[in-house]
Design an enzyme around this catalytic site. Structure first.
Site, PDB file in Angstrom:
ATOM      1  N   LEU A   1       8.257  21.281  -0.805  1.00 29.69           N
ATOM      2  CA  LEU A   1       6.851  20.464  -0.989  1.00 29.69           C
ATOM      3  C   LEU A   1       6.918  20.407  -2.276  1.00 29.69           C
ATOM      4  O   LEU A   1       7.142  20.906  -3.517  1.00 29.69           O
ATOM      5  CB  LEU A   1       5.929  21.520  -0.561  1.00 29.69           C
ATOM      6  CG  LEU A   1       5.857  22.041   1.051  1.00 29.69           C
ATOM      7  CD1 LEU A   1       4.574  22.817   1.271  1.00 29.69           C
ATOM      8  CD2 LEU A   1       5.860  20.687   1.901  1.00 29.69           C
TER       9      LEU A   1
ATOM     10  N   HIS B   1       3.013  16.112  -0.880  1.00 32.88           N
ATOM     11  CA  HIS B   1       2.675  17.025   0.343  1.00 32.88           C
ATOM     12  C   HIS B   1       0.922  17.509  -0.067  1.00 32.88           C
ATOM     13  O   HIS B   1       0.314  17.774   0.700  1.00 32.88           O
ATOM     14  CB  HIS B   1       3.594  18.082   0.413  1.00 32.88           C
ATOM     15  CG  HIS B   1       5.025  17.415   0.742  1.00 32.88           C
ATOM     16  ND1 HIS B   1       6.131  17.685   0.114  1.00 32.88           N
ATOM     17  CD2 HIS B   1       5.407  16.750   1.951  1.00 32.88           C
ATOM     18  CE1 HIS B   1       7.062  17.051   0.349  1.00 32.88           C
ATOM     19  NE2 HIS B   1       6.701  16.479   1.643  1.00 32.88           N
TER      20      HIS B   1
ATOM     21  N   ILE C   1       1.850   9.695  -4.381  1.00 33.47           N
ATOM     22  CA  ILE C   1       1.712  10.457  -5.644  1.00 33.47           C
ATOM     23  C   ILE C   1       3.183  10.160  -6.361  1.00 33.47           C
ATOM     24  O   ILE C   1       4.420  10.325  -5.736  1.00 33.47           O
ATOM     25  CB  ILE C   1       1.667  12.007  -5.492  1.00 33.47           C
ATOM     26  CG1 ILE C   1       0.143  12.133  -4.430  1.00 33.47           C
ATOM     27  CG2 ILE C   1       1.341  12.714  -6.690  1.00 33.47           C
ATOM     28  CD1 ILE C   1      -1.066  11.563  -5.172  1.00 33.47           C
TER      29      ILE C   1
ATOM     30  N   ARG D   1      13.899  14.251  -1.732  1.00 35.99           N
ATOM     31  CA  ARG D   1      15.131  13.923  -2.229  1.00 35.99           C
ATOM     32  C   ARG D   1      15.400  13.731  -3.640  1.00 35.99           C
ATOM     33  O   ARG D   1      16.553  13.470  -4.015  1.00 35.99           O
ATOM     34  CB  ARG D   1      15.555  12.489  -1.436  1.00 35.99           C
ATOM     35  CG  ARG D   1      15.663  12.831   0.140  1.00 35.99           C
ATOM     36  CD  ARG D   1      16.035  11.524   0.858  1.00 35.99           C
ATOM     37  NE  ARG D   1      16.387  11.594   2.147  1.00 35.99           N
ATOM     38  CZ  ARG D   1      15.546  11.450   3.270  1.00 35.99           C
ATOM     39  NH1 ARG D   1      14.200  11.240   2.767  1.00 35.99           N
ATOM     40  NH2 ARG D   1      15.847  11.674   4.264  1.00 35.99           N
TER      41      ARG D   1
HETATM   42  P1  AMP Z   1       8.344  14.246   4.262  1.00 36.35           P
HETATM   43  O1  AMP Z   1       8.428  15.942   4.127  1.00 36.35           O
HETATM   44  O2  AMP Z   1       8.988  13.843   3.297  1.00 36.35           O
HETATM   45  O3  AMP Z   1       8.358  14.200   5.768  1.00 36.35           O
HETATM   46  O4  AMP Z   1       6.671  13.988   4.032  1.00 36.35           O
HETATM   47  C1  AMP Z   1       5.632  14.655   4.815  1.00 36.35           C
HETATM   48  C2  AMP Z   1       4.669  13.848   4.446  1.00 36.35           C
HETATM   49  O5  AMP Z   1       4.227  13.870   3.128  1.00 36.35           O
HETATM   50  C3  AMP Z   1       4.588  12.530   4.834  1.00 36.35           C
HETATM   51  O6  AMP Z   1       3.217  11.952   5.534  1.00 36.35           O
HETATM   52  C4  AMP Z   1       4.682  11.725   3.635  1.00 36.35           C
HETATM   53  O7  AMP Z   1       4.675  10.194   3.624  1.00 36.35           O
HETATM   54  C5  AMP Z   1       3.977  12.578   2.651  1.00 36.35           C
HETATM   55  N1  AMP Z   1       4.570  12.289   1.128  1.00 36.35           N
HETATM   56  C6  AMP Z   1       5.969  12.241   0.864  1.00 36.35           C
HETATM   57  N2  AMP Z   1       5.964  11.845  -0.280  1.00 36.35           N
HETATM   58  C7  AMP Z   1       4.671  11.705  -0.947  1.00 36.35           C
HETATM   59  C8  AMP Z   1       4.143  11.102  -1.879  1.00 36.35           C
HETATM   60  N3  AMP Z   1       5.034  10.900  -3.116  1.00 36.35           N
HETATM   61  N4  AMP Z   1       2.838  10.697  -2.198  1.00 36.35           N
HETATM   62  C9  AMP Z   1       2.300  10.860  -0.829  1.00 36.35           C
HETATM   63  N5  AMP Z   1       2.608  11.416   0.350  1.00 36.35           N
HETATM   64  C10 AMP Z   1       3.829  11.797   0.260  1.00 36.35           C
END
Ligand code: AMP
Length: 281
Positions: A33, A37, A177, A188
């Site tokens: 996270l 997130h 963000i 990543r």
């Molecule tokens: P993930 O863990 O990458 O599957 O992301 C989980 C949630 O967090 C998804 O809805 C993503 O779109 C959101 N998310 C990931 N990175 C960002 C970011 N930089 N800004 C806003 N939301 C994000």
């Protein structure tokens, strides 16, 4: 924060909350996270009585086994961050809890939405996203679910899915963000070494450049200028840099062809695949 490892216990807790007429906000994640997130948790806390986060690295949405194996995992730190954010519930399932009959996915009729951008470059990815989000929604039955605009097309796919299955869940998108240099936060990013990080910064710079200049230049010219710059960097391989209608992600040639056009980008920096986007207006 209460932590659940299996769906039976989680469902009991949700039933208890629903009996008390509490609204449930749900933030599904794959962990590691970061502030992206946490911004969604924060938004959910503002809008719901109870907030549930899930951390599950979903095997069916990875079209590259190596990417799945190397996906960062930081459970202990994630728990600390969620506690700091006053998240109420955390669901941390093993693969069997989500896929009791084995890891499998169906094909969903996403049509045009599934054939462009990420859908074109990551075959089967959105089928895997729908598979896991549907299974999670069936367990949690949230009032609202929160997704980041960073994965813009994923948000559109989830909205499509809610409509397709006729689910009574409000889908809410949260803003992208970024770090101080403009790089969109991503789990990543931690795999980038310092050289690759410098290269990765050029991606969002390219998007900002387009946003700063679209009023005076065509997309074709701006796109070419950005590509010329990015292609000079041996660490960057662009997969796509496209103008699309943000309402349906379909490609357009110039800004006037959509009420709200956006620029969508995917690139590999070294081995690490990053995506980003910017809405022009
Ligand atoms: P993930 O863990 O990458 O599957 O992301 C989980 C949630 O967090 C998804 O809805 C993503 O779109 C959101 N998310 C990931 N990175 C960002 C970011 N930089 N800004 C806003 N939301 C994000």
């Amino acid at each position: 924060m209460k932590i659940f490892h299996n769906k039976a216990d989680l469902k009991k807790e949700i039933a208890f909350l629903k009996a008390q007429k509490k609204t449930v906000g749900f933030v599904p994640t794959m962990g590691s996270l970061h502030k992206g997130h946490l911004s969604l948790i924060h938004l959910a806390k503002e809008q719901c009585d109870t907030v549930l986060c899930s951390i599950f690295i979903n095997p069916t949405q990875f079209n590259d086994q190596k990417d799945y194996n190397l996906y960062p995992r930081h459970e202990e730190n994630d728990i600390k961050l969620l506690k700091n954010e006053n998240c109420d519930l955390l669901y941390l399932p093993l693969v069997d809890d989500i896929y009791p009959d084995g890891v499998q996915k169906k094909t969903y009729p996403l049509n045009n939405l599934g054939n462009v951008l990420e859908g074109a470059f990551r075959k089967g990815h959105f089928d895997g996203v729908i598979e896991v989000v549907k299974r999670l929604f069936d367990i949690v039955e949230p009032d609202r679910a929160y997704f980041g605009l960073k994965d813009f097309q994923q948000l559109a796919v989830v909205r499509w899915m809610v409509d397709y299955f006729g689910l009574n869940i409000e889908i809410i998108g949260g803003p992208i963000i970024r770090n101080n240099n403009g790089l969109a936060l991503s789990s990543r990013n931690e795999r980038l070494n310092s050289e690759q990080l410098k290269s990765a910064l050029k991606l969002s710079k390219g998007l900002f450049y387009i946003k700063d200049n679209y009023k005076t230049e065509t997309f074709k010219t701006l796109r070419q200028n950005v590509l010329n710059d990015l292609e000079k960097d041996p660490l960057i391989r662009i997969e796509y840099l496209e103008l699309a209608d943000s309402s349906n992600l379909q490609p357009i040639k110039d800004y006037s062809q959509a009420a709200s056009p956006g620029v969508f980008l995917a690139a590999k920096v070294g081995e690490i695949r990053l995506i980003d986007n910017i809405i022009l207006f």
